[in-house]
Write a protein that holds these residues in place. Sequence first.
Motif, PDB file in Angstrom:
ATOM      1  N   THR A   1       0.838  -1.203   0.000  1.00 49.96           N
ATOM      2  CA  THR A   1       0.000   0.000   0.000  1.00 49.96           C
ATOM      3  C   THR A   1       0.873   1.254   0.000  1.00 49.96           C
ATOM      4  O   THR A   1       0.630   2.199  -0.757  1.00 49.96           O
TER       5      THR A   1
ATOM      6  N   GLN B  93       3.966   1.538  -1.004  1.00 52.87           N
ATOM      7  CA  GLN B  93       4.650   1.661  -2.289  1.00 52.87           C
ATOM      8  C   GLN B  93       3.707   2.256  -3.339  1.00 52.87           C
ATOM      9  O   GLN B  93       4.108   3.113  -4.135  1.00 52.87           O
ATOM     10  N   ALA B  94       2.442   1.818  -3.327  1.00 51.58           N
ATOM     11  CA  ALA B  94       1.466   2.348  -4.286  1.00 51.58           C
ATOM     12  C   ALA B  94       1.237   3.833  -4.015  1.00 51.58           C
ATOM     13  O   ALA B  94       1.154   4.643  -4.957  1.00 51.58           O
ATOM     14  N   GLU B  95       1.124   4.195  -2.728  1.00 49.56           N
ATOM     15  CA  GLU B  95       0.944   5.607  -2.381  1.00 49.56           C
ATOM     16  C   GLU B  95       2.154   6.431  -2.815  1.00 49.56           C
ATOM     17  O   GLU B  95       1.999   7.544  -3.331  1.00 49.56           O
TER      18      GLU B  95
ATOM     19  N   GLU C 135       4.227   5.750  -5.264  1.00 48.39           N
ATOM     20  CA  GLU C 135       4.195   5.871  -6.723  1.00 48.39           C
ATOM     21  C   GLU C 135       3.187   6.934  -7.159  1.00 48.39           C
ATOM     22  O   GLU C 135       3.443   7.713  -8.068  1.00 48.39           O
ATOM     23  N   GLU C 136       2.031   6.973  -6.476  1.00 45.06           N
ATOM     24  CA  GLU C 136       1.011   7.974  -6.786  1.00 45.06           C
ATOM     25  C   GLU C 136       1.543   9.384  -6.508  1.00 45.06           C
ATOM     26  O   GLU C 136       1.351  10.305  -7.307  1.00 45.06           O
ATOM     27  N   VAL C 137       2.206   9.550  -5.361  1.00 44.88           N
ATOM     28  CA  VAL C 137       2.783  10.854  -5.011  1.00 44.88           C
ATOM     29  C   VAL C 137       3.845  11.245  -6.038  1.00 44.88           C
ATOM     30  O   VAL C 137       3.886  12.391  -6.499  1.00 44.88           O
ATOM     31  N   LYS C 138       4.686  10.286  -6.433  1.00 45.02           N
ATOM     32  CA  LYS C 138       5.725  10.564  -7.443  1.00 45.02           C
ATOM     33  C   LYS C 138       5.078  11.000  -8.758  1.00 45.02           C
ATOM     34  O   LYS C 138       5.498  11.968  -9.383  1.00 45.02           O
ATOM     35  N   ARG C 139       4.024  10.251  -9.167  1.00 42.95           N
ATOM     36  CA  ARG C 139       3.342  10.556 -10.428  1.00 42.95           C
ATOM     37  C   ARG C 139       2.732  11.956 -10.377  1.00 42.95           C
ATOM     38  O   ARG C 139       2.896  12.758 -11.309  1.00 42.95           O
ATOM     39  N   LYS C 140       2.050  12.261  -9.276  1.00 40.92           N
ATOM     40  CA  LYS C 140       1.444  13.589  -9.145  1.00 40.92           C
ATOM     41  C   LYS C 140       2.516  14.675  -9.109  1.00 40.92           C
ATOM     42  O   LYS C 140       2.335  15.750  -9.679  1.00 40.92           O
TER      43      LYS C 140
ATOM     44  N   GLU D  75       5.482  14.543 -10.550  1.00 46.19           N
ATOM     45  CA  GLU D  75       6.001  14.693 -11.915  1.00 46.19           C
ATOM     46  C   GLU D  75       5.015  15.471 -12.789  1.00 46.19           C
ATOM     47  O   GLU D  75       5.413  16.315 -13.592  1.00 46.19           O
ATOM     48  N   GLU D  76       3.714  15.188 -12.611  1.00 46.08           N
ATOM     49  CA  GLU D  76       2.692  15.927 -13.367  1.00 46.08           C
ATOM     50  C   GLU D  76       2.723  17.411 -12.991  1.00 46.08           C
ATOM     51  O   GLU D  76       2.616  18.275 -13.868  1.00 46.08           O
TER      52      GLU D  76
END
Length: 125
Positions: free
Chosen positions: A30, A32-34, A36-41, A43-44
């Motif tokens: 969980t 790690q998924a969070e 990755e989501e934070v990293k993606r946001k 980067e966006e």
Amino acid sequence: SQLEETTASLEKEQERLKHELGLEQANVTTLQAELEEVKRKGEEAVTSLEAKVVSREAELQVQSKALQAQISEHNKTRHQLELKLANQVTLHEEMSSMKLKSDHLETRLKLAKTANLDKEVSTHF
């Protein structure tokens, strides 16, 4: 009997630890998924901000060029007005000089007429 008890206790403890390990692995998954989501946001957000910066820089360049053109136009107009003013000053000076010459000539003419009249009067009498 004690060996069986100990074995059963150890097996129970092993099951509890397996269950706890499963929960911890689920937590890690969980997290790690969070992450990755934070990293993606993130980067966006960075990409969006970079695009805004590029757009703003382009706007500022357009504004800068427009202002430079206005400054250039104002400088031309100013130069033309300075030339017109210099020409007006020169014309005014020339007109003043001509007026002085005209006044001087009028005075000479009056003196000449007066002298002429004096001559006529003296030759008359």
